[in-house]
Each structure stands twice: as C-alpha cells, then as structure tokens.
Design a protein around this motif. Structure first.
Motif, PDB file in Angstrom:
ATOM      1  N   MET A 155       0.847  -1.196   0.000  1.00  0.00           N
ATOM      2  CA  MET A 155       0.000   0.000   0.000  1.00  0.00           C
ATOM      3  C   MET A 155       0.884   1.248   0.000  1.00  0.00           C
ATOM      4  SD  MET A 155      -3.176   1.082   0.108  1.00  0.00           S
ATOM      5  CE  MET A 155      -4.142   2.520   0.534  1.00  0.00           C
ATOM      6  N   SER A 156       0.561   2.187  -0.848  1.00  0.00           N
ATOM      7  CA  SER A 156       1.319   3.425  -0.938  1.00  0.00           C
ATOM      8  C   SER A 156       1.336   4.163   0.398  1.00  0.00           C
ATOM      9  CB  SER A 156       0.694   4.327  -2.003  1.00  0.00           C
ATOM     10  OG  SER A 156       1.178   5.635  -1.908  1.00  0.00           O
ATOM     11  N   THR A 157       2.506   4.734   0.757  1.00  0.00           N
ATOM     12  CA  THR A 157       2.600   5.539   1.980  1.00  0.00           C
ATOM     13  C   THR A 157       2.368   7.023   1.699  1.00  0.00           C
ATOM     14  OG1 THR A 157       4.996   5.833   1.730  1.00  0.00           O
ATOM     15  CG2 THR A 157       4.243   3.907   2.999  1.00  0.00           C
ATOM     16  N   ALA A 158       1.888   7.344   0.505  1.00  0.00           N
ATOM     17  CA  ALA A 158       1.630   8.739   0.144  1.00  0.00           C
ATOM     18  C   ALA A 158       0.549   9.336   1.036  1.00  0.00           C
ATOM     19  CB  ALA A 158       1.203   8.830  -1.318  1.00  0.00           C
ATOM     20  N   PRO A 159       0.617  10.626   1.319  1.00  0.00           N
ATOM     21  CA  PRO A 159      -0.447  11.261   2.106  1.00  0.00           C
ATOM     22  C   PRO A 159      -1.781  11.178   1.376  1.00  0.00           C
ATOM     23  CG  PRO A 159       0.972  12.904   1.073  1.00  0.00           C
ATOM     24  CD  PRO A 159       1.645  11.585   0.876  1.00  0.00           C
ATOM     25  N   HIS A 160      -2.847  11.074   2.136  1.00  0.00           N
ATOM     26  CA  HIS A 160      -4.182  10.981   1.550  1.00  0.00           C
ATOM     27  C   HIS A 160      -4.674  12.367   1.127  1.00  0.00           C
ATOM     28  CE1 HIS A 160      -5.633   6.755   2.777  1.00  0.00           C
ATOM     29  NE2 HIS A 160      -4.322   6.772   2.723  1.00  0.00           N
ATOM     30  N   PHE A 161      -5.374  12.381   0.012  1.00  0.00           N
ATOM     31  CA  PHE A 161      -5.933  13.630  -0.516  1.00  0.00           C
ATOM     32  C   PHE A 161      -7.340  13.321  -0.991  1.00  0.00           C
ATOM     33  CE2 PHE A 161      -6.839  16.880  -3.654  1.00  0.00           C
ATOM     34  CZ  PHE A 161      -6.239  18.028  -3.133  1.00  0.00           C
ATOM     35  N   GLU A 162      -8.319  13.938  -0.362  1.00  0.00           N
ATOM     36  CA  GLU A 162      -9.723  13.699  -0.696  1.00  0.00           C
ATOM     37  C   GLU A 162     -10.149  14.572  -1.874  1.00  0.00           C
ATOM     38  OE1 GLU A 162     -11.816  11.527   0.792  1.00  0.00           O
ATOM     39  OE2 GLU A 162     -10.423  10.854   2.358  1.00  0.00           O
ATOM     40  N   ILE A 163     -10.905  13.975  -2.790  1.00  0.00           N
ATOM     41  CA  ILE A 163     -11.400  14.704  -3.960  1.00  0.00           C
ATOM     42  C   ILE A 163     -12.917  14.577  -4.036  1.00  0.00           C
ATOM     43  CG2 ILE A 163     -11.556  14.590  -6.492  1.00  0.00           C
ATOM     44  CD1 ILE A 163      -8.597  14.117  -6.605  1.00  0.00           C
ATOM     45  N   ASP A 164     -13.585  15.686  -4.261  1.00  0.00           N
ATOM     46  CA  ASP A 164     -15.015  15.671  -4.581  1.00  0.00           C
ATOM     47  C   ASP A 164     -15.109  15.351  -6.063  1.00  0.00           C
ATOM     48  OD1 ASP A 164     -17.574  16.394  -5.507  1.00  0.00           O
ATOM     49  OD2 ASP A 164     -17.799  17.954  -3.977  1.00  0.00           O
ATOM     50  N   MET A 165     -15.500  14.114  -6.406  1.00  0.00           N
ATOM     51  CA  MET A 165     -15.415  13.665  -7.779  1.00  0.00           C
ATOM     52  C   MET A 165     -16.331  14.438  -8.716  1.00  0.00           C
ATOM     53  SD  MET A 165     -12.965  11.570  -7.907  1.00  0.00           S
ATOM     54  CE  MET A 165     -13.173  11.034  -9.606  1.00  0.00           C
ATOM     55  N   ALA A 168       0.799  18.184  -2.104  1.00  0.00           N
ATOM     56  CA  ALA A 168       1.021  16.729  -2.113  1.00  0.00           C
ATOM     57  C   ALA A 168       1.170  16.242  -3.548  1.00  0.00           C
ATOM     58  CB  ALA A 168      -0.152  16.016  -1.433  1.00  0.00           C
ATOM     59  N   PRO A 169       2.323  16.520  -4.177  1.00  0.00           N
ATOM     60  CA  PRO A 169       2.494  16.146  -5.588  1.00  0.00           C
ATOM     61  C   PRO A 169       2.400  14.649  -5.856  1.00  0.00           C
ATOM     62  CG  PRO A 169       4.555  16.955  -4.634  1.00  0.00           C
ATOM     63  CD  PRO A 169       3.487  17.254  -3.637  1.00  0.00           C
ATOM     64  N   ILE A 170       2.599  13.852  -4.829  1.00  0.00           N
ATOM     65  CA  ILE A 170       2.292  12.416  -4.902  1.00  0.00           C
ATOM     66  C   ILE A 170       1.335  12.144  -3.752  1.00  0.00           C
ATOM     67  CG2 ILE A 170       3.178  10.060  -4.817  1.00  0.00           C
ATOM     68  CD1 ILE A 170       5.870  11.130  -5.766  1.00  0.00           C
ATOM     69  N   ALA A 171       0.133  11.697  -4.058  1.00  0.00           N
ATOM     70  CA  ALA A 171      -0.890  11.541  -3.024  1.00  0.00           C
ATOM     71  C   ALA A 171      -1.783  10.349  -3.318  1.00  0.00           C
ATOM     72  CB  ALA A 171      -1.740  12.814  -2.923  1.00  0.00           C
ATOM     73  N   PHE A 172      -2.262   9.721  -2.265  1.00  0.00           N
ATOM     74  CA  PHE A 172      -3.238   8.638  -2.416  1.00  0.00           C
ATOM     75  C   PHE A 172      -4.635   9.244  -2.378  1.00  0.00           C
ATOM     76  CE2 PHE A 172      -6.151   5.405  -0.848  1.00  0.00           C
ATOM     77  CZ  PHE A 172      -5.871   4.352  -1.718  1.00  0.00           C
ATOM     78  N   VAL A 173      -5.416   8.994  -3.414  1.00  0.00           N
ATOM     79  CA  VAL A 173      -6.780   9.520  -3.503  1.00  0.00           C
ATOM     80  C   VAL A 173      -7.757   8.371  -3.271  1.00  0.00           C
ATOM     81  CG1 VAL A 173      -8.482  10.656  -4.965  1.00  0.00           C
ATOM     82  CG2 VAL A 173      -6.087  11.351  -5.087  1.00  0.00           C
ATOM     83  N   PRO A 174      -8.404   8.323  -2.111  1.00  0.00           N
ATOM     84  CA  PRO A 174      -9.311   7.212  -1.817  1.00  0.00           C
ATOM     85  C   PRO A 174     -10.411   7.033  -2.856  1.00  0.00           C
ATOM     86  CG  PRO A 174      -8.897   8.522   0.155  1.00  0.00           C
ATOM     87  CD  PRO A 174      -8.308   9.279  -0.991  1.00  0.00           C
ATOM     88  N   GLN A 175     -10.908   8.149  -3.387  1.00  0.00           N
ATOM     89  CA  GLN A 175     -12.003   8.066  -4.363  1.00  0.00           C
ATOM     90  C   GLN A 175     -11.573   7.355  -5.641  1.00  0.00           C
ATOM     91  OE1 GLN A 175     -11.108  10.806  -2.690  1.00  0.00           O
ATOM     92  NE2 GLN A 175     -12.882  11.100  -1.359  1.00  0.00           N
ATOM     93  N   LEU A 176     -10.279   7.318  -5.933  1.00  0.00           N
ATOM     94  CA  LEU A 176      -9.764   6.628  -7.121  1.00  0.00           C
ATOM     95  C   LEU A 176      -9.136   5.279  -6.774  1.00  0.00           C
ATOM     96  CD1 LEU A 176      -8.032   9.640  -8.945  1.00  0.00           C
ATOM     97  CD2 LEU A 176     -10.274   8.636  -9.417  1.00  0.00           C
TER      98      LEU A 176
END
Length: 392
Positions: free
Chosen positions: A1-11, A29-37
């Motif tokens: 699992m990526s250790t990138a910081p989480h970034f929430e997006i309103d899809m 956060a130029p590298i970020a984990f997006v839960p919605q994706l």
C-alpha cells in the motif's frame, strides 16, 4: 500500500473543473493517495516525465485493469519488446511520411465536405456538427472501418472511454462498453474480406499484413478508436473556442505571426484532452521518500503536469506564444502517442485553417451554453457558434 499522504477529492466537482484540486496537489502533495480513485496520483510534471519512462517499475501491463478486461490487451497495456513489436506493426499506417503523403488529403476532403454542408446554416453546435463527424470520418479512414457510421464511431469511442474510467464499477456503464466493443468487432469482421483482397495503409490492413494475431488486431483497433476519436474531436472544438474567446491571439494566427500548430499545441497543454494515464507498480519502489508496493494503482495526471508552475509561467492562461516544449499532452517515453502525427495533421494542418477560412465571421452564439467536463478525458460537451452564410 502506498505511503503517500491521503488527498480527498469531490469527484463531481473534479469532473466539472479539476484545476483547483490539481493546483492544490502540486502545491501540497504532488504524490498523493486519492481514496475516491483507489490509487496514488502523480501531479508534478518532472515526476511524471521521469517515472513514465521507468517501465520496470511503472508498468503498463495491468492484467486486471479495466482496459484489458473490457477491450482486450492492446499495445498500450504492454511494455518492452511486446509493446514495441505491435508499435512497429502499426507504424506504416501512422508514420509522419504516411500522414503527409496519404492521410492529409483525405482529412482535407472530409473537412471540405462537412463544412460545405454546415455553411447552409446560421447556427450550429460545433461539437456535434463538425468536430465529432470530422474526427470520426478521419478515424474511419485510418482504421479501415469505412463501413461504420460516424455516429457509431463516436458513440462507441465514448462508451469505451467511460468503461475504462469506470472505477466505481457502475454496471450500466460496463454494459454500454461491452455493446460498443461488440459493434467494433462486427465492423472489423465486415471489412476483413475487403482489406485482405485489397491491402491498403489502414491500421486494420497493416496489422494483418504484419501477421499480428487477431486478438491483438482487434484490441489495437479498439485502442485507436477509444483515444483517436475523443482527442481530436475535443481538441478541435476546444481550440476553436479558445481562439474565439481570445481574439487577440486569433489575430496573431491570422496574420501569420503564430502557426495553427502552435495554437493547437498550447490548447493541448492548457486543457489536456487526455488528462490521465494509469500504471501498475511492478516492484517495490520509492519516490520522494514515498514507498510504493507491488500492484499499487498509479495515475499520471497529464492535465496537472501541463500546468506545472515550475515549467509554465502563468500556466492557467491560454497563450499561443508560449514555449510548449515541456508539455506532455501526448505522453512521454515509450508510450508516447503513436497517433500524434495524424492528430496534429488533422487538427493543425487541416481542421483549424479550413474552419477559419471557410466559416466567415465565426463567433460564439452563446457563451452561457458552452460546457466543459471531465478530468481523465476533458472536452467540450457543447459549443454553439454562428457565422455569416456565403450568400450574405
């Protein structure tokens, strides 16, 4: 699992206008984990440019990916020798030499015919009345599927695009994609006897002549349709809109101070019609001290890279005089778009100069009705324009 910081997006908001979120990603956060994706996004141009070439880690081979499942495994989902073998097979159809000597005249004939019919009207939706049929007719020629209706080419392309971006797993979207791929298979079957008897320079014909297996032929025709319809369609309509809303820049092109190609390249940077490309992590890796694990899903955000402030001053502005050499609108590395030369010829050599020379006093009919949408694929849904008829 990526250790990138989480970034929430309103899809929903991201689909309407991704640029505020992309700017925040680049900044915070130029590298970020997006839960919605369900994946890790890369937003900085330099990270994407370097990592996209590292195919040992950032693999295009995605056995469980949506494109493989829905469209078959095409060259875009292969790396190394397997990718290059299929790329070499299609090259005779889309090489710069073939585009200049063979396809450009056909593109011009399609443009003249469609614009000739439009000239009888006072107001049209430029997306559906020119950009869509022109792109589809050109793609029919290139693919060799000339028995198709242009309406089906566009609808089936959109259905596949929706299908391979259907990360939420909506069953109706998947069903439309299956119907589209079945229609394309039928169109291929319809043309097989023709191109077998009379070989030509179409993608279907050159792949058959190269001896590619039929599964690969079918998958790569679907790839050509999924990207080869929407990118020129959206770039043509979008560049026309951009020039009409920036009359000072249109004047520069008309005066010959800036080329139509520069206008197109700047639009493709500013509003990237193909805004994202997915990858799979093939082996453990780290970027910017962020650990990435095997099978992590990665999204390279071209739409963000092409507005990266480190490379483009006032990147949010449309400026046809800027240097676009750092743009990666067509990708980078071994997966650079194979259809780039055909696309440039369709749009910059044929469509744009022909549109502005034939449609006199072309102008927007209603700015309120202009509608954009999308982030993975972004374009105009509607562009109402008006112009002076030839007899006035």
């Amino acid at each position: 699992m990526s250790t990138a910081p989480h970034f929430e997006i309103d899809m929903a908001a991201f689909w309407r206008d991704p640029y505020p979120a992309l700017a925040q990603l680049r900044r915070d956060a130029p590298i970020a984990f997006v839960p919605q994706l369900g994946g890790t996004v890369f937003a900085a141009r330099d990270d994407i440019f370097v990592c996209e070439k590292n195919i040992e880690v950032f693999s295009s081979h995605q056995p469980q990916g949506l494109m493989n499942r829905l469209m078959g495994q095409n060259m875009m989902r292969k790396d190394g020798d397997a990718h290059m073998a299929e790329r070499k097979a299609i090259f005779p159809s889309v090489s710069p030499k073939t585009v200049k000597a063979h396809w450009t005249a056909q593109f011009q004939a399609h443009a003249d015919r469609i614009l000739g019919a439009l000239e009888r009207h006072r107001e049209v939706d430029f997306c559906t009345d020119f950009a869509m049929p022109f792109s589809a007719e050109c793609l029919k020629s290139i693919t060799g599927l000339t028995s198709m209706r242009y309406q089906d080419m566009d609808a089936w392309s959109q259905a596949m695009i929706d299908g391979i971006a259907n990360y939420a797993g909506e069953p109706n979207i998947e069903a439309r994609c299956h119907a589209a791929t079945a229609g394309i298979d039928a169109a291929i079957d319809d043309m097989l006897p023709v191109v077998t008897k009379m070989p030509d320079l179409s993608l279907l014909s050159v792949m058959l002549q190269a001896g590619l297996p039929m599964d690969s032929v079918r998958a790569n025709i679907k790839l050509a349709i999924s990207g080869g319809q929407n990118e020129p369609r959206d770039a043509i309509a979008g560049t026309v809109w951009a020039l009409l809303t920036h009359p000072d820049q249109l004047a520069l092109v008309r005066a010959g101070e800036v080329s139509w190609m520069q206008a197109f390249e700047e639009y493709a940077r500013w509003i990237s019609p193909i805004g994202m490309s997915p990858r799979r992590i093939a082996k453990p890796h780290a970027v910017r001290d962020i650990a990435l694990d095997v099978d992590d899903r990665i999204f390279f955000l071209y739409g963000s890279a092409n507005r990266d402030e480190k490379h483009f001053e006032r990147a949010e502005r449309f400026d046809i005089q800027r240097d676009t050499s750092k743009s990666i609108a067509f990708g980078a590395g071994p997966h650079f778009c194979a259809g780039a030369w055909a696309s440039r010829a369709m749009i910059a050599d044929v469509a744009l100069p022909t549109i502005f020379s034939r449609l006199r006093n072309l102008r927007l009919a209603s700015e309120e009705d202009v509608r954009f949408g999308g982030w993975a694929f972004r374009g105009l849904a509607r562009l109402p324009v008006t112009f002076d008829r030839p007899d006035h």
